[in-house]
Write a protein that holds these residues in place. Structure first.
Motif, short mmCIF file in Angstrom:
data_model
loop_
_atom_site.label_atom_id
_atom_site.label_comp_id
_atom_site.label_asym_id
_atom_site.label_seq_id
_atom_site.Cartn_x
_atom_site.Cartn_y
_atom_site.Cartn_z
N MET A 88 -21.43 -82.85 -27.72
CA MET A 88 -21.14 -82.60 -29.13
C MET A 88 -20.32 -81.32 -29.32
O MET A 88 -19.32 -81.30 -30.03
N VAL A 89 -20.76 -80.25 -28.66
CA VAL A 89 -20.08 -78.96 -28.80
C VAL A 89 -18.71 -79.00 -28.14
O VAL A 89 -17.71 -78.51 -28.69
N PHE A 98 -13.71 -77.85 -28.31
CA PHE A 98 -12.78 -77.64 -27.20
C PHE A 98 -11.85 -78.83 -26.94
O PHE A 98 -11.11 -78.83 -25.96
N SER A 99 -11.89 -79.81 -27.80
CA SER A 99 -11.08 -81.01 -27.57
C SER A 99 -9.59 -80.71 -27.60
O SER A 99 -8.80 -81.34 -26.88
N ARG A 148 -13.07 -82.24 -17.89
CA ARG A 148 -14.41 -82.40 -17.31
C ARG A 148 -14.94 -81.09 -16.74
O ARG A 148 -16.14 -80.81 -16.85
N GLU A 149 -14.07 -80.29 -16.15
CA GLU A 149 -14.51 -79.01 -15.61
C GLU A 149 -15.01 -78.08 -16.72
O GLU A 149 -15.97 -77.34 -16.53
N GLY A 150 -14.33 -78.12 -17.87
CA GLY A 150 -14.78 -77.32 -19.00
C GLY A 150 -16.13 -77.79 -19.51
O GLY A 150 -16.98 -76.98 -19.88
N TRP A 151 -16.34 -79.10 -19.50
CA TRP A 151 -17.64 -79.66 -19.91
C TRP A 151 -18.73 -79.17 -18.97
O TRP A 151 -19.83 -78.79 -19.42
N ALA A 188 -17.81 -68.44 -36.91
CA ALA A 188 -18.73 -69.30 -37.66
C ALA A 188 -19.20 -70.47 -36.80
O ALA A 188 -20.37 -70.86 -36.83
N ALA A 189 -18.28 -71.03 -36.01
CA ALA A 189 -18.63 -72.15 -35.15
C ALA A 189 -19.65 -71.74 -34.09
O ALA A 189 -20.62 -72.46 -33.83
N ALA A 190 -19.44 -70.57 -33.49
CA ALA A 190 -20.36 -70.10 -32.45
C ALA A 190 -21.75 -69.84 -33.02
O ALA A 190 -22.76 -70.20 -32.41
N GLU A 191 -21.81 -69.20 -34.18
CA GLU A 191 -23.11 -68.94 -34.82
C GLU A 191 -23.81 -70.25 -35.16
O GLU A 191 -25.04 -70.38 -35.00
#
Length: 257
Positions: free
Chosen positions: A246-247, A252-253, A143-146, A212-215
């Motif tokens: 979503m991201v 980050f899961s 949750r903190e990362g979210w 690629a994911a970040a872009e």
């Protein structure tokens, strides 16, 4: 142009009376638009005129006093209003000064032309976007990362919505203007690089390339804002929470403890 009625003197001008007298100089200065910058002093030595403001010199290169900064801010804000209404290419200096409630003369004290003003806005927007590079801390899978990602997403959204007219004009001109193109790539690339670093540090899921994911995320958030703006729907907390989830779940899961 002759002197004002209050200073009228019917006698012919002689050697003791010149057009450069204190009264006439003050009158000329008072009739100029207020640039908010000190009037340049006569040169007293080599390089003495280097500090003198130049009419139409790019605003980012001029030293302005408080009033001058306020006037320039009015012009920049007015330009964003006009760009949003008419688009950059259809916008005219006349439209900008009307929204800013100032004169053409004042405009040209700060900017050489419409493109010069756009460059000042691009520079400003670039600084705001660059701040996003350091605005995202480590993102964990909990949750903190979210929350960390959600805060960054909110900052991204605020910057996009404030500078949307500038970003559209910027996008239109990058193919024909190498300088603007370089600024655009640096700004977008910096945001994507920061996000990619956070994805890599968290340990991405199998088959996910951090760059690629970040872009893809940056492009998605950008297009999402464009779609919402076109549909005249707000990018509210619900929308930003959805994007964040979503991201976070997608990238980050695997970082969950």
């Amino acid at each position: 142009m002759g002197p004002s009625p209050a200073g009228y003197d019917p006698r012919p001008m002689g050697p003791a009376s010149s057009a450069s007298g204190p009264g006439r100089t003050a009158a000329r200065r008072s009739s100029r638009p207020d640039s908010g910058a000190s009037s340049p002093s006569p040169p007293t030595g080599r390089g003495a005129d280097a500090e003198a403001p130049v009419t139409g010199e790019p605003a980012s290169k001029r030293a302005l006093r408080s009033q001058g900064r306020k006037t320039m801010r009015k012009l920049l804000d007015a330009a964003m209003v006009v760009f949003a209404r008419r688009g950059y290419h259809a916008a005219r200096v006349d439209d900008i000064v009307k929204v800013a409630r100032t004169s053409h003369g004042t405009f040209y004290l700060y900017f050489s032309n419409k493109e010069d003003l756009l460059r000042a806005l691009v520079s400003e927007a670039g600084e705001v976007v660059a701040a996003l590079d350091s605005g995202l801390g480590p993102v964990s899978g909990d949750r903190e990362g979210w929350k960390e990602l959600r805060q960054w997403m909110g900052q991204f959204s605020d910057a996009w919505q404030r500078y949307a007219p500038v970003l559209r004009a910027w996008t239109d001109l990058v193919m024909s203007d190498p300088e603007l193109s370089a600024q655009a790539h640096a700004a977008a690339g910096g945001v994507a690089s920061t996000l990619a670093a956070r994805v890599a540090a968290a340990g991405p899921p199998p088959g996910i390339d951090p760059n690629a994911a970040a872009e893809a995320v940056v492009a998605m958030v950008d297009r999402f804002h464009q779609l919402r703006q076109f549909a005249r729907e707000p990018v509210d907390d619900v929308a930003l929470d959805t994007l964040t989830t979503m991201v976070h779940r997608g990238l980050f899961s695997s970082a969950r403890g």
